[in-house]
Design an enzyme around this catalytic site. Structure first.
Site, PDB file in Angstrom:
ATOM      1  N   GLU A  99       0.820  -1.219   0.000  1.00 13.94           N
ATOM      2  CA  GLU A  99       0.000   0.000   0.000  1.00 13.94           C
ATOM      3  C   GLU A  99       0.849   1.262   0.000  1.00 13.94           C
ATOM      4  OE1 GLU A  99      -2.476  -0.138   3.483  1.00 13.94           O
ATOM      5  OE2 GLU A  99      -3.356  -2.056   2.909  1.00 13.94           O
ATOM      6  N   VAL A 100       1.956   1.215   0.707  1.00 10.74           N
ATOM      7  CA  VAL A 100       2.774   2.427   0.863  1.00 10.74           C
ATOM      8  C   VAL A 100       4.093   2.232   0.111  1.00 10.74           C
ATOM      9  CG1 VAL A 100       3.877   3.994   2.491  1.00 10.74           C
ATOM     10  CG2 VAL A 100       1.723   2.874   3.119  1.00 10.74           C
ATOM     11  N   HIS A 104       9.351  -0.861   3.676  1.00 13.02           N
ATOM     12  CA  HIS A 104       9.107  -1.075   5.104  1.00 13.02           C
ATOM     13  C   HIS A 104       9.072  -2.556   5.411  1.00 13.02           C
ATOM     14  CE1 HIS A 104       5.248  -0.576   2.987  1.00 13.02           C
ATOM     15  NE2 HIS A 104       4.732  -1.447   3.830  1.00 13.02           N
TER      16      HIS A 104
HETATM   17  P1  AMP Z   1       1.874  -2.529   3.057  1.00  6.50           P
HETATM   18  O1  AMP Z   1       0.561  -3.088   2.643  1.00  6.50           O
HETATM   19  O2  AMP Z   1       2.925  -3.597   3.228  1.00  6.50           O
HETATM   20  O3  AMP Z   1       2.325  -1.398   2.155  1.00  6.50           O
HETATM   21  O4  AMP Z   1       1.668  -1.953   4.513  1.00  6.50           O
HETATM   22  C1  AMP Z   1       1.394  -0.606   4.781  1.00  6.50           C
HETATM   23  C2  AMP Z   1       1.038  -0.520   6.245  1.00  6.50           C
HETATM   24  O5  AMP Z   1       1.121   0.838   6.640  1.00  6.50           O
HETATM   25  C3  AMP Z   1      -0.364  -1.009   6.582  1.00  6.50           C
HETATM   26  O6  AMP Z   1      -0.280  -2.066   7.550  1.00  6.50           O
HETATM   27  C4  AMP Z   1      -1.048   0.237   7.179  1.00  6.50           C
HETATM   28  O7  AMP Z   1      -1.926  -0.065   8.241  1.00  6.50           O
HETATM   29  C5  AMP Z   1       0.141   1.059   7.619  1.00  6.50           C
HETATM   30  N1  AMP Z   1      -0.067   2.498   7.689  1.00  6.50           N
HETATM   31  C6  AMP Z   1      -0.613   3.305   6.750  1.00  6.50           C
HETATM   32  N2  AMP Z   1      -0.600   4.598   7.150  1.00  6.50           N
HETATM   33  C7  AMP Z   1      -0.014   4.604   8.375  1.00  6.50           C
HETATM   34  C8  AMP Z   1       0.306   5.613   9.319  1.00  6.50           C
HETATM   35  N3  AMP Z   1       0.016   6.915   9.092  1.00  6.50           N
HETATM   36  N4  AMP Z   1       0.896   5.261  10.484  1.00  6.50           N
HETATM   37  C9  AMP Z   1       1.188   3.979  10.736  1.00  6.50           C
HETATM   38  N5  AMP Z   1       0.929   2.969   9.886  1.00  6.50           N
HETATM   39  C10 AMP Z   1       0.332   3.274   8.715  1.00  6.50           C
END
Ligand code: AMP
Length: 120
Positions: A99-100, A104
């Site tokens: 998602e991000v 990470h």
């Molecule tokens: P991924 O799907 O591996 O990209 O994981 C992205 C993660 O970032 C997800 O588990 C979200 O819940 C988490 N996330 C998104 N925005 C935030 C934020 N502002 N603070 C902390 N975690 C976040």
């Protein structure tokens, strides 16, 4: 994929938006996931602008890579997980559900974590 410097984790690194910080050093920042999938669900991100594990592993310096993964282990110890067990996970791209677009590592722990992948 080119790096989007306005992604949410880049903004957390620039302190434009808050996070529940666990630890930080020159190589990385660790904070609690906003939508935890386990009693302990931490995220660890490098300070550099890398879109995913592939980008980080191919482009980061040896010092950044070593420093970052040592930092991941520092966080695992801070969370008191070595004896209990934990899981590291990192998603790359669409099929994995990334998602991000800032590299990470997820750290999961605090309960039995079940099978590695959901049965289909
Ligand atoms: P991924 O799907 O591996 O990209 O994981 C992205 C993660 O970032 C997800 O588990 C979200 O819940 C988490 N996330 C998104 N925005 C935030 C934020 N502002 N603070 C902390 N975690 C976040």
């Amino acid at each position: 994929m080119s790096y989007d410097s306005n992604n949410i984790f880049a903004r957390i690194l620039r302190q434009e938006i808050p996070c529940k910080k666990i630890h930080e050093n020159n190589f990385g920042l660790a904070f609690h996931d906003i939508n935890p999938k386990a009693p302990i669900h931490a995220l660890v991100i490098p300070r550099g602008a890398y879109t995913s594990s592939l980008d980080f592993h191919e482009k980061a310096s040896t010092e950044e890579i070593t420093g970052f993964y040592r930092f991941v282990s520092d966080v695992v110890r801070l969370l008191d997980l070595p004896e209990k067990g934990y899981r590291l996970l990192s998603n790359h791209g669409t099929a994995a559900g990334q998602e991000v677009p800032h590299y990470h590592v997820h750290i999961f722990g605090g309960k039995p974590l079940g099978p590695m992948l959901k049965e289909s």
